[in-house]
Design a protein around this motif. Structure first.
Motif, PDB file in Angstrom:
ATOM      1  N   PHE A  43      51.151 -16.262   0.533  1.00 55.59           N
ATOM      2  CA  PHE A  43      52.306 -15.627  -0.118  1.00 55.59           C
ATOM      3  C   PHE A  43      51.795 -14.595  -1.133  1.00 55.59           C
ATOM      4  O   PHE A  43      50.986 -14.921  -2.003  1.00 55.59           O
ATOM      5  CB  PHE A  43      53.152 -16.679  -0.834  1.00 55.59           C
ATOM      6  N   PRO A  44      52.271 -13.343  -1.009  1.00 60.36           N
ATOM      7  CA  PRO A  44      51.749 -12.315  -1.926  1.00 60.36           C
ATOM      8  C   PRO A  44      52.222 -12.548  -3.361  1.00 60.36           C
ATOM      9  O   PRO A  44      53.419 -12.655  -3.607  1.00 60.36           O
ATOM     10  CB  PRO A  44      52.311 -11.013  -1.359  1.00 60.36           C
TER      11      PRO A  44
ATOM     12  N   ASN B 164      42.402   0.207  -3.604  1.00 59.38           N
ATOM     13  CA  ASN B 164      43.632  -0.507  -3.951  1.00 59.38           C
ATOM     14  C   ASN B 164      43.771  -1.671  -3.004  1.00 59.38           C
ATOM     15  O   ASN B 164      44.172  -1.522  -1.861  1.00 59.38           O
ATOM     16  CB  ASN B 164      44.834   0.422  -3.851  1.00 59.38           C
ATOM     17  N   GLY B 165      43.384  -2.823  -3.455  1.00 59.83           N
ATOM     18  CA  GLY B 165      43.369  -4.000  -2.587  1.00 59.83           C
ATOM     19  C   GLY B 165      42.162  -3.966  -1.677  1.00 59.83           C
ATOM     20  O   GLY B 165      41.322  -3.063  -1.760  1.00 59.83           O
TER      21      GLY B 165
ATOM     22  N   GLN C 215      45.172  -9.685   0.565  1.00 62.49           N
ATOM     23  CA  GLN C 215      45.030 -10.491  -0.654  1.00 62.49           C
ATOM     24  C   GLN C 215      44.130 -11.718  -0.487  1.00 62.49           C
ATOM     25  O   GLN C 215      43.412 -12.074  -1.423  1.00 62.49           O
ATOM     26  CB  GLN C 215      46.406 -10.913  -1.140  1.00 62.49           C
ATOM     27  N   PRO C 216      44.118 -12.387   0.693  1.00 64.90           N
ATOM     28  CA  PRO C 216      43.242 -13.560   0.808  1.00 64.90           C
ATOM     29  C   PRO C 216      41.791 -13.246   0.469  1.00 64.90           C
ATOM     30  O   PRO C 216      41.103 -14.082  -0.119  1.00 64.90           O
ATOM     31  CB  PRO C 216      43.398 -13.960   2.282  1.00 64.90           C
ATOM     32  N   ALA C 217      41.317 -12.038   0.828  1.00 65.70           N
ATOM     33  CA  ALA C 217      39.927 -11.695   0.521  1.00 65.70           C
ATOM     34  C   ALA C 217      39.698 -11.681  -0.989  1.00 65.70           C
ATOM     35  O   ALA C 217      38.668 -12.165  -1.484  1.00 65.70           O
ATOM     36  CB  ALA C 217      39.587 -10.331   1.113  1.00 65.70           C
ATOM     37  N   VAL C 218      40.690 -11.144  -1.702  1.00 67.23           N
ATOM     38  CA  VAL C 218      40.591 -11.104  -3.175  1.00 67.23           C
ATOM     39  C   VAL C 218      40.609 -12.529  -3.720  1.00 67.23           C
ATOM     40  O   VAL C 218      39.796 -12.892  -4.571  1.00 67.23           O
ATOM     41  CB  VAL C 218      41.765 -10.285  -3.780  1.00 67.23           C
TER      42      VAL C 218
ATOM     43  N   LEU D  64      47.951 -23.699  -8.317  1.00 68.42           N
ATOM     44  CA  LEU D  64      49.391 -23.436  -8.254  1.00 68.42           C
ATOM     45  C   LEU D  64      49.886 -23.409  -6.817  1.00 68.42           C
ATOM     46  O   LEU D  64      50.920 -23.990  -6.484  1.00 68.42           O
ATOM     47  CB  LEU D  64      49.682 -22.088  -8.909  1.00 68.42           C
ATOM     48  N   LYS D  65      49.122 -22.727  -5.963  1.00 66.83           N
ATOM     49  CA  LYS D  65      49.535 -22.590  -4.558  1.00 66.83           C
ATOM     50  C   LYS D  65      49.535 -23.957  -3.863  1.00 66.83           C
ATOM     51  O   LYS D  65      50.517 -24.322  -3.211  1.00 66.83           O
ATOM     52  CB  LYS D  65      48.569 -21.635  -3.824  1.00 66.83           C
ATOM     53  N   VAL D  66      48.446 -24.692  -4.038  1.00 67.69           N
ATOM     54  CA  VAL D  66      48.350 -26.002  -3.374  1.00 67.69           C
ATOM     55  C   VAL D  66      49.346 -26.990  -4.002  1.00 67.69           C
ATOM     56  O   VAL D  66      49.946 -27.807  -3.301  1.00 67.69           O
ATOM     57  CB  VAL D  66      46.896 -26.545  -3.437  1.00 67.69           C
ATOM     58  N   GLY D  67      49.529 -26.871  -5.319  1.00 68.57           N
ATOM     59  CA  GLY D  67      50.494 -27.740  -6.012  1.00 68.57           C
ATOM     60  C   GLY D  67      51.915 -27.489  -5.518  1.00 68.57           C
ATOM     61  O   GLY D  67      52.694 -28.436  -5.318  1.00 68.57           O
TER      62      GLY D  67
END
Lengths: 466, 393
Positions: free
Chosen positions: B27-28, B167-168, B173-176, B208-211
């Motif tokens: 999720f972005p 820019n990115g 985003q997963p790579a970041v 946060l994401k996994v929670g």
């Protein structure tokens, strides 16, 4: 060789503890029924540490040469060994319940051993970098080695005026952990790795005790395995086992042990278990200054549950309410006792010579949220805290569980109060104190969390009909 | 029939739960930035002595000692470089005892962004300004991390194949995120308080994401009424996900420690080795003093409760030794003592200065002149390059 020396040192504590336990039962005319060998030896190990710390604290009163200390220790070990042999072959005191090792118990042992070895694998490369260790714990042992076990260790003012005293910045810290360093320092050339192995053994035994207790709640085997994996993959705990030398990991283990033993006592009411709790409680302030806070919280938890289950509980509730109202009207308590002052009001909190702090609100929400929830994998498990708190009130609990729940609640409330309203907030901001309190509570919290998980729908093993 | 229903619920639980996990992880959470700006190759703007940076075998080699500053000349960067939000280093190979950061000054305030120590280092950058001219002293800094161990040869190389602002990341985003989550957090003296500091919670987003996924799974567990074992399975996956960064870090830790403490030494770091050498020197001076009696003389190291002084105390603890930094207290004691002064306070050993601090109590200084005091109550024992000792008469 270091590992073997460390294991021998751990065996020394087990021997002390077993000897003391058998002797107690002998005197009181009871048999020692050993349900689980791991549980018996684990408890004996921690009881042995208590005995060692108390005995060496007593030895500090006498000007004994190191050779005499070694002779006395050797005699004690021989006496314990003799008691065990006599108990086994003459008095038939020890009765082992024959339990064959199962695939689960072997798997758990392998997992605990693997976790211990992994931490040792990284930790063995590190020198003794923990400040508290080289300055205080190992530091004091080094001073005793040079100047004698009974030498007076003091801070500047007393030291400079006393030709007999030696100096230490933290002379006022209790001697408990230093006394664990002293004996290896007396015998081995490099004592630190020996105590490091000892700490790893202590943690492994704590984990085994927790598993034993979880099994009593019918926790299934796979969940016990997950539990061990979690216990050995928390960096906050692993760091304290790797960079060994801070008292917090010992505090965490003993706080947990007290909780487990208190549960045993509520279940069985055995006299020896009661004495073990008292021993463990007394050991807390011998390990670290704030040990008395945990001691107070345990006593309070026990009393609250006792009051709740008493037939006079409504009377007690009225008395407590009246006392609170009187305190509010008279602006707190102000008592002068032989132990010192006890002042509790809206501006100040003074508890004898243990605590003296002004009361003022500090905004440490951000540090608190970070400390509990946003740091590393241990933060993930603390996300379960709200669920755990809810189950305290929604699930039926026996008396043993109630005590542990009340203790956990009191501990959380107490430390939230200390961080939000006292000068302790300054250490909460940089996570120093916060993470250490989190560490000290983590084993207890994990135990209660897994106990809660084993009560989920369809998870618990069916209890043995026997 | 009932069994089929249970299986259906089970399948539905895991299907929805896994979908929720993928959604949470991908999720972005970043603000969308137009990708029309082409990447800026930073290598072209490097300003550094040629001997410290060279190109060989398709790799840039930066020869970094304790500190290497690589300037980034703005005239070779595009005017809009401040609009870029990502710095990417490909094939980064850096010693685990080194750290790399991007630094600049904005409105006289220094900014420092530590870069992730991963093979593909993808880093979020916010220059905090719209005007490129406001950004001064833009540079990369490669530093030796001396905290752990004695690194015999800090002059090693940092290599990378490319470095650019963008820019990115092309992989999204997963790579970041992965670069941030797998960043190396070496064990430090204060790691006992946890690996992360309050201002560097680089795993917060992962938790946060996994929670969030876990919370969704709890709701699914309640709504679908599946067995508790399924929820425990979910928890296990969650635990594994949040623990992967730690285990990866733990493995790299082993390599770093082997590099930092190859000889299993008892020194904690370079500073401690210095303390040990000084302690040995002090011991030999003391042992050669005929007037010195270890049972009668107290040894006072003049200094604050800082690492170097406390380590010196530790190495000398076979004597009756203390660390103290209040001169007045020294002047007021009647104990037989030897005082050790270091670099800054070494002048206190000179006879004239010894007069002053040994007679610091106000009544003595006001009532007597130095002439009438006569010889000071201390005598110089030794004057070394880095310390000196005086002894009470």
């Amino acid at each position: 060789m270091t590992v073997i020396y460390g294991l021998l040192y751990a065996a020394y504590f087990m021997l002390l503890g077993s000897g003391m336990r058998v002797m107690f039962n002998w005197v009181s005319g009871q048999h020692v029924l050993i349900h689980k060998k791991t549980e018996f030896f684990a408890q004996s190990f921690f009881q042995g540490i208590f005995l060692h710390v108390v005995l060496f604290n007593i030895l500090q009163f006498f000007p004994l040469a190191h050779s005499w200390i070694l002779i006395l220790t050797g005699s004690l070990v021989s006496a314990c060994l003799l008691v065990l042999i006599l108990a086994q072959y003459h008095g038939k005191m020890l009765r082992f319940q024959s339990i064959a090792p199962t695939r689960l118990s072997l798997s758990l042992l392998v997992l605990v051993t693997a976790g211990t070895c992994l931490i040792y694998w990284n930790g063995r490369l590190l020198p003794n970098i923990a400040w508290d260790s080289w300055m205080i714990w190992e530091g004091k042992a080094k001073q005793w080695l040079a100047q004698g076990l009974n030498v007076e260790i003091s801070q500047w003012q007393e030291w400079i005026g006393n030709p007999q005293a030696v100096f230490n910045v933290s002379a006022h810290y209790p001697d408990g952990i230093s006394l664990l360093y002293f004996l290896p320092k007396l015998i081995f050339t490099d004592s630190n790795p020996v105590v490091h192995v000892l700490a790893l053994v202590a943690y492994a035994l704590t984990t085994l005790l927790m598993i034993s207790r979880l099994a009593k709640f019918n926790t299934p085997g796979y969940l016990q395995l997950v539990f061990v994996m979690v216990m050995y993959s928390i960096p906050l705990i692993n760091n304290h086992l790797m960079i060994f030398g801070y008292a917090d990991i010992w505090m965490a283990m003993y706080v947990l042990l007290i909780m487990l033993t208190l549960m045993d006592y509520q279940d069985e009411g055995h006299q020896g278990t009661g004495l073990t709790i008292i021993g463990y409680l007394l050991l807390l302030p011998m390990l670290k200054l704030e040990g008395w806070v945990w001691l107070g919280l345990f006593v309070l938890a026990h009393l609250l549950v006792k009051a709740y289950r008493s037939r006079f509980r409504s009377h007690l509730a009225v008395v407590a309410t009246v006392a609170i109202i009187v305190m509010m009207i008279t602006d707190g308590i102000h008592l002068s006792t032989p132990l010192g002052q006890l002042i509790i009001n809206s501006q100040q909190l003074v508890v004898f010579n243990l605590l003296n702090t002004p009361l003022e609100f500090s905004d440490i929400y951000a540090a608190l949220l970070t400390g509990f929830f946003w740091q590393n994998n241990w933060s993930f498990i603390w996300l379960g805290l709200p669920f755990l708190l809810v189950t305290f009130f929604t699930q039926n609990q026996n008396r043993a569980s109630q005590v542990s729940h009340v203790f956990m609640l009191l501990a959380l409330l107490c430390f939230l109060f200390l961080f939000f309203f006292t000068t302790a907030s300054q250490w909460a901001r940089d996570l120093t104190a916060l993470n250490r309190v989190v560490l000290q509570l983590t084993p207890c919290y994990l135990f209660l969390l897994f106990k809660m998980l084993s009560q989920l729908r369809g998870v618990a093993d069916q209890p043995d009909p026997a | 029939m009932e069994r089929v229903t249970v299986n259906y619920r089970l399948v539905l639980y895991w299907l929805l739960s896994m979908l929720a996990l993928l959604l949470c992880l991908w999720f972005p959470t970043e603000q969308k930035i137009p990708r029309d700006l082409p990447p800026i190759d930073l290598v072209k703007s490097f300003e550094v002595e040629p001997s410290y940076l060279y190109f060989l075998d398709n790799q840039f080699h930066a020869v970094a000692g304790n500190r290497l500053e690589i300037g980034l000349k703005k005239k070779y960067l595009k005017n809009k470089f401040q609009r870029y939000n990502t710095l990417v280093i490909n094939d980064l190979n850096i010693s685990l005892n080194k750290v790399i950061s991007l630094n600049w000054t904005l409105n006289k305030q220094r900014h420092k962004v530590p870069l992730n120590l991963t093979r593909t280092s993808v880093n979020r950058i916010d220059f905090n300004t719209r005007k490129a001219k406001d950004i001064k002293n833009l540079h990369l800094l490669i530093e030796h991390n001396p905290e752990m161990g004695i690194h015999k040869d800090p002059l090693d190389e940092v290599t990378f194949s490319s470095m650019y602002l963008s820019n990115g990341h092309p992989s999204g985003q997963p790579a970041v995120d992965f670069s941030e989550w797998l960043d190396y957090s070496p064990v430090k003296f204060n790691s006992i308080n946890g690996y992360t500091s309050p201002d560097n919670t680089h795993l917060k987003k992962l938790i946060l994401k996994v929670g969030t996924w876990l919370l969704i799974s709890v709701v699914l567990y309640v709504l679908l009424g599946v067995n508790g074992q399924q929820l425990i399975g979910t928890l296990l996956i969650g635990w594994l996900l949040v623990s992967i960064p730690y285990w990866y870090n733990f493995h790299r830790q082993q390599n770093q420690l082997q590099e930092a403490f190859p000889e299993n030494s008892s020194y904690l770091n370079a500073l401690d080795r210095q303390a040990m050498d000084t302690a040995r020197s002090i011991t030999s001076k003391l042992e050669s003093l005929p007037a010195f009696d270890p049972k009668q003389h107290k040894l006072v190291i003049f200094g604050p409760n800082q690492f170097i002084y406390l380590r010196l105390f530790y190495h000398l603890s076979e004597y009756d030794v203390a660390v103290h930094n209040t001169l007045r207290d020294l002047s007021q004691t009647s104990a037989k003592a030897i005082y050790v002064f270091f670099a800054g306070s070494g002048k206190l050993c000179h006879p004239a200065m010894a007069h002053q601090w040994t007679y610091m109590t106000s009544d003595q200084l006001s009532n007597q002149s130095f002439d009438r005091i006569g010889t000071p109550p201390v005598k110089v024992v030794t004057m070394e390059a880095d310390y000196c000792m005086v002894m009470t008469r």
